[in-house]
Design an enzyme around this catalytic site. Structure first.
Site, mmCIF file in Angstrom:
data_model
loop_
_atom_site.group_PDB
_atom_site.id
_atom_site.type_symbol
_atom_site.label_atom_id
_atom_site.label_comp_id
_atom_site.label_asym_id
_atom_site.label_seq_id
_atom_site.Cartn_x
_atom_site.Cartn_y
_atom_site.Cartn_z
ATOM 1 N N MET A 30 -6.054 -1.203 -0.365
ATOM 2 C CA MET A 30 -6.289 -0.103 0.516
ATOM 3 C C MET A 30 -7.300 1.058 -0.108
ATOM 4 S SD MET A 30 -2.532 0.781 2.326
ATOM 5 C CE MET A 30 -1.830 1.726 1.068
ATOM 6 N N GLY A 31 -8.044 0.339 -1.080
ATOM 7 C CA GLY A 31 -8.897 1.218 -1.826
ATOM 8 C C GLY A 31 -8.223 1.973 -2.997
ATOM 9 N N LEU A 33 -9.476 1.726 -5.942
ATOM 10 C CA LEU A 33 -9.304 0.420 -6.753
ATOM 11 C C LEU A 33 -9.083 0.854 -8.461
ATOM 12 C CD1 LEU A 33 -11.392 -2.165 -5.105
ATOM 13 C CD2 LEU A 33 -9.142 -1.369 -4.562
ATOM 14 N N HIS A 37 -6.201 -4.061 -9.520
ATOM 15 C CA HIS A 37 -6.872 -4.710 -8.477
ATOM 16 C C HIS A 37 -8.050 -5.618 -9.152
ATOM 17 C CE1 HIS A 37 -5.529 -0.775 -6.315
ATOM 18 N NE2 HIS A 37 -5.270 -1.798 -5.332
ATOM 19 N N GLN A 153 7.193 -6.211 -1.380
ATOM 20 C CA GLN A 153 6.087 -6.605 -0.282
ATOM 21 C C GLN A 153 5.755 -7.896 -0.405
ATOM 22 O OE1 GLN A 153 2.541 -3.884 0.534
ATOM 23 N NE2 GLN A 153 1.568 -5.700 -0.876
#
Length: 283
Positions: A30-31, A33, A37, A153
């Protein structure tokens, strides 16, 4: 590194690569970073011919619109980091590109999607499943990489893969932590200096509880973690659950499962910022 915002353009690019027999790794983000990530991307680069990173702030997984508005947006910095770690393609679509029509699909995978985050954030995992299934359809990856910080998740995504019959391999990657133990998170950038200073107490309590658990019950261990974190001014536990690592159902004894994990969410600061983490006790 190529950057695409249009779905048709990335699909055309990937069609040609797939035609050449290239394996494709996908890192959904989702950015905003960070090194966590980056570790996912680096692993994908090692294990695939082509690495695609999606940068998309998905509105359907936010049940709190204020949380969505506060979420950091840093696409230029994200692309600079991704180029540095070897990503081949960045997919940074608009909401309209991911959802050309409203997504009314409903995904429910009890019990893994209905406890903890599923209970505290109604609709969250449905939104996760909506966007992940769309990304899998658009990119058609060989492997997809998810960080273990968002531990629940991963369990939900694995159920999704079975449900939609996708051949993608889900690759779980370890949490990346700062030197003081705080799990890397995009939300950490929202912490004020004084909030950032107290946040490592979360992992400190979790880590100490592993030793404590060897001579104490599940209930005693649970209560100690909550007490130790709540004793820090500015931290408040939303929930701490000690669960079976596969079903995500709470356990009442260490012998109840060969795979036991503690999952926690803590509010930090006055805003407050919601931080998640977990610790493995067995398995």
């Amino acid at each position: 590194m190529k950057v695409f915002s249009k779905t048709v353009d990335i699909q055309n690019e990937l069609f040609l690569l797939r035609k050449e027999g290239k394996s494709i790794g996908l890192v959904p983000t989702m950015g905003a970073l960070h090194e966590g990530h980056a570790s996912l991307v680096e692993r994908s680069v090692k294990e695939n011919d082509v690495t695609v990173v999606s940068v998309f702030l998905n509105p359907t997984q936010f049940n709190d619109k204020g949380d969505l508005e506060r979420y950091p947006r840093t696409l230029d910095a994200d692309c600079a980091l991704l180029e540095k770690v070897g990503a081949d393609i960045v997919y940074a679509p608009t909401v309209e590109e991911i959802y050309p029509t409203p997504d009314t699909r409903q995904f429910e995978f009890p019990p893994v999607s209905t406890v903890m985050e599923g209970a505290k954030r109604p609709g969250h995992f449905n939104g996760v499943c909506q966007v992940v299934s769309r990304l899998f359809y658009i990119v058609r990856p060989t492997r997809a990489y998810f960080g273990e910080k968002d531990w629940q998740q991963i369990a939900v995504v694995k159920q999704l893969v079975k449900f939609i019959g996708s051949p993608v391999q889900i690759v779980e990657c370890p949490i990346v932590r700062d030197k003081d133990g705080l799990a890397k998170s995009s939300r950490n950038t929202l912490l004020a200096d004084d909030e950032r200073a107290i946040a490592p107490a979360i992992y400190k309590a979790l880590k100490a509880s592993v030793t404590y658990a060897k001579k104490h019950t599940v209930e005693q261990t649970h209560d100690k973690v909550v007490k130790d974190i709540n004793a820090v001014d500015g931290l408040e536990v939303e929930y701490f659950e000690i669960v079976d690592g596969n079903t995500l159902q709470t356990v009442d004894s260490w012998e109840a499962s060969p795979y036991v994990v503690g999952c926690i969410t803590v509010y930090c600061g006055k805003t407050p910022i919601r931080l998640i983490d977990h610790i493995r006790y067995k398995g």
